[in-house]
Design an enzyme around this catalytic site. Structure first.
Site, PDB file in Angstrom:
ATOM      1  N   ASP A 218     -77.197  42.069  35.361  1.00 19.53           N
ATOM      2  CA  ASP A 218     -77.288  43.554  35.146  1.00 19.53           C
ATOM      3  C   ASP A 218     -77.315  44.359  36.460  1.00 19.53           C
ATOM      4  O   ASP A 218     -78.007  43.825  37.336  1.00 19.53           O
ATOM      5  CB  ASP A 218     -78.594  43.775  34.284  1.00 19.53           C
ATOM      6  CG  ASP A 218     -78.841  45.183  34.239  1.00 19.53           C
ATOM      7  OD1 ASP A 218     -77.779  45.737  33.278  1.00 19.53           O
ATOM      8  OD2 ASP A 218     -79.404  45.846  34.517  1.00 19.53           O
ATOM      9  N   GLU A 277     -72.219  42.369  36.362  1.00 20.88           N
ATOM     10  CA  GLU A 277     -71.961  44.055  36.161  1.00 20.88           C
ATOM     11  C   GLU A 277     -72.026  44.452  37.364  1.00 20.88           C
ATOM     12  O   GLU A 277     -73.063  44.815  37.848  1.00 20.88           O
ATOM     13  CB  GLU A 277     -73.042  44.431  35.220  1.00 20.88           C
ATOM     14  CG  GLU A 277     -72.522  46.017  34.899  1.00 20.88           C
ATOM     15  CD  GLU A 277     -73.893  46.901  34.590  1.00 20.88           C
ATOM     16  OE1 GLU A 277     -73.539  47.917  34.012  1.00 20.88           O
ATOM     17  OE2 GLU A 277     -74.791  46.703  35.118  1.00 20.88           O
TER      18      GLU A 277
HETATM   19  C1  GLC Z   1     -76.653  48.553  32.909  1.00 21.50           C
HETATM   20  C2  GLC Z   1     -76.860  48.109  31.593  1.00 21.50           C
HETATM   21  C3  GLC Z   1     -77.413  49.538  31.009  1.00 21.50           C
HETATM   22  C4  GLC Z   1     -78.802  49.784  31.672  1.00 21.50           C
HETATM   23  C5  GLC Z   1     -78.787  49.818  33.290  1.00 21.50           C
HETATM   24  C6  GLC Z   1     -80.140  49.595  33.668  1.00 21.50           C
HETATM   25  O1  GLC Z   1     -75.821  49.187  33.444  1.00 21.50           O
HETATM   26  O2  GLC Z   1     -75.594  47.875  30.839  1.00 21.50           O
HETATM   27  O3  GLC Z   1     -77.622  49.585  29.561  1.00 21.50           O
HETATM   28  O4  GLC Z   1     -79.394  50.961  31.037  1.00 21.50           O
HETATM   29  O5  GLC Z   1     -77.929  48.666  33.577  1.00 21.50           O
HETATM   30  O6  GLC Z   1     -80.621  48.501  33.430  1.00 21.50           O
END
Ligand code: GLC
Length: 540
Positions: A218, A277
């Site tokens: 994340d 991500e």
């Molecule tokens: C990422 C997740 C999202 C979350 C953010 C903070 O973007 O996909 O859902 O709110 O991180 O952890």
């Protein structure tokens, strides 16, 4: 609790890239948003046991792996992306033995399991942050605490804004400020502190020992901040996915952390993978995350953000492939996830949006690399746009974000069967209300209907396994052929794909024998009438 992955079990279920060096290279990975997938205990929230019971749906769909969104102990200020204990399951979702059983059952079905890890921030309820607030000596060093600016330190330490709206800083009762790029309940960790790195290495080992096959990292681009936490200057709102270089995203230092994680992943029998991500201002910078000694994949959000425009799509496809192939990594493709408006709705909604969504899915699954499918997209679910404010849980709502930025409408629990809510999601309602007309979209209603979106996905995934030209990144990039305006036509070994983006029928010489189409095609063997907003796969 350690699971021995029998290589043969998974090898036989894995798709065609295995031979060329890694199951993930062309894997189709299904995202389970745990609280909205299946509820086994009737509390209205999906849970791990529910996921386990529904695994046969995923095996039948034909995906290779499952990515589970966070199910760790959390006050749920941000749907579980605010973790208070990284080694335990939140009672809302079950317990560790449920996680263990889920991994075991998935493996028995030939499905690999990827779990989320959230390293940029903890929950405010994490013991470290509680100690920091309580004034335990040294505890604040694990986060970014600073004195404020201006008279009495009443102004935040810099001009950074939270991704969810408002300042990225909150003040503690004793007057110091702490950084949170997301909600105030999600304080950012200080990755310059060695204890943070040690703790996360241990957390990764904990889940790898339990038998998981990889991590979705994340906000992988956010862990390291520019030295001195400099002002941006113009006070712009930070966005998670933007093109502007920002002092808290995509700093060079993140790569050292991710490299150390790769070494850790490689020390396990596997391969076990890491998917970032990450958002970087250019495809080239994004490719740095998937260098051979770094993570295996990074989400390609440029494809998701691409408008329904053939020239733009072709450009994104070419640039994405060029960037990742320069470092020898596979590209990833994704159309929807739990943070964005579902693509049926992004493409215009209604019948047209659905036609385009079905076409986009076939396009995505024809491209070389790995594809991510977000739960419910295989049912053609639209975004739920009319949720009452009283049920919304996205922290961005409380922080004053506009409707466009809200993420509850893509998280509504999915329909399994029956004509009334909760459509067998569970037997105790659902944490977000489901639309009254979702009965026809349920898994049961679509099963066996050759025109349904579910059967389209099933057929596409079956063909993707059967036709080696599809998906396999090592079979080379698409070869673009000339085509009428508004049409994309490309070939891959033994295979061609057409995409008609026009809202009208288009005639062209038949590229081959149609094997699958998002809308029925008419062909006399020489010419073909491509339906509006459609994608067709052709055997050559
Ligand atoms: C990422 C997740 C999202 C979350 C953010 C903070 O973007 O996909 O859902 O709110 O991180 O952890």
């Amino acid at each position: 609790m350690t699971h021995e992955l029998t290589a043969s079990r998974l090898a036989s279920a894995s798709s065609n890239a295995t031979a060329s060096g890694g199951w993930w290279r062309d894997a189709v990975i299904y995202q389970v948003y745990v609280r909205s997938f299946a509820d086994s205990d009737g509390d209205g929230f999906g849970d791990l046991r529910g996921v386990r019971e529904r695994l046969p749906h995923l095996a039948r769909l034909g995906v290779d792996a499952v990515w589970l969104t966070p199910f760790y102990v959390s006050p749920q200020a941000d749907g579980g992306y605010d973790v208070a204990d990284y080694r335990a399951v939140d009672p809302l979702f079950g317990d560790l033995s449920d996680a263990d059983a889920l991994v075991d059952s998935a493996h028995a079905l030939g499905l690999r399991v990827i779990v989320d890890v959230v390293p940029n921030h903890t929950s405010e309820q994490h013991p470290w942050f509680r100690e920091a607030l309580a004034g335990v000596p040294g505890a604040r060093d694990l986060y970014h605490f600073r004195p404020g600016r201006g008279p009495g330190g009443a102004e935040p330490p810099n001009d950074w804004k939270s991704v969810f709206g408002g300042p990225a800083w909150s003040r503690t009762p004793d007057g110091e400020w702490y950084l949170h790029l997301f909600a105030p309940e999600q304080p950012d960790l200080n990755w310059e502190h060695p204890e943070v790195a040690e703790e996360f290495a241990s957390v990764l080992r904990f889940w790898l020992d339990l038998g998981i096959d990889g991590f979705r990292v994340d906000v992988a681009h956010g862990m390291v901040k520019a030295p001195g936490l400099p002002d941006i200057g113009h006070g712009a709102q930070a966005t998670l996915i933007g093109t502007e270089p920002l002092p808290f995203f995509d700093q060079d230092g993140v790569h050292e952390i991710l490299r150390s994680w790769r070494r850790l992943l490689d020390s396990y029998e596997g391969p076990r993978i890491g998917v970032a991500e990450a958002w970087a201002p250019t495809s080239e910078r994004l490719a740095l995350y998937v260098r051979p000694d770094e993570l295996h994949q990074a989400f390609n959000f440029r494809f998701l953000n691409c408008p329904w425009d053939p020239a733009a799509m072709r450009k994104v496809i070419d640039e994405s492939l060029a960037a990742t192939s320069s470092v020898g990594a596979p590209t990833t493709w994704v159309l929807s996830n739990h943070d964005v408006v579902r693509h049926v709705t992004r493409y215009g909604g209604g019948e047209r949006g659905l036609a385009r969504a079905r076409a986009a899915a076939l396009l995505m699954l024809a491209l070389p690399g790995s594809a991510y499918v977000y739960q419910g997209e295989e049912l053609g679910l639209p975004e739920v746009l009319d949720l009452p404010d009283s049920v919304r849980q996205d922290p961005a709502f409380a922080r004053g974000e506009g409707q466009d930025g809200l993420r509850d409408g893509c998280r509504v629990p999915i329909p399994w069967s029956g004509g009334e809510a909760p459509y067998d999601f569970g037997d105790g309602g659902s944490w977000l209300p489901q639309p009254a007309d979702w009965g026809g979209l349920s898994v049961a209603a679509q099963t066996g209907d050759p025109h349904s979106t579910l059967e389209l996905y099933r057929a596409a995934l079956e063909l993707r396994r059967a036709l080696p030209g599809l998906g396999a990144p090592d079979a080379g990039p698409p070869t673009w052929l000339s085509a009428p305006k508004d049409v994309l036509l490309f070939t891959r070994p033994g295979f061609a794909c057409t995409l008609n983006t026009r809202p009208a029928v288009l005639e062209l010489p038949s590229p081959g024998r149609p094997v699958l189409s998002s809308s029925p095609v008419e062909t006399d063997g020489r010419t073909v009438r491509l339906p509006p907003d459609s994608c067709t796969w052709w055997a050559l």
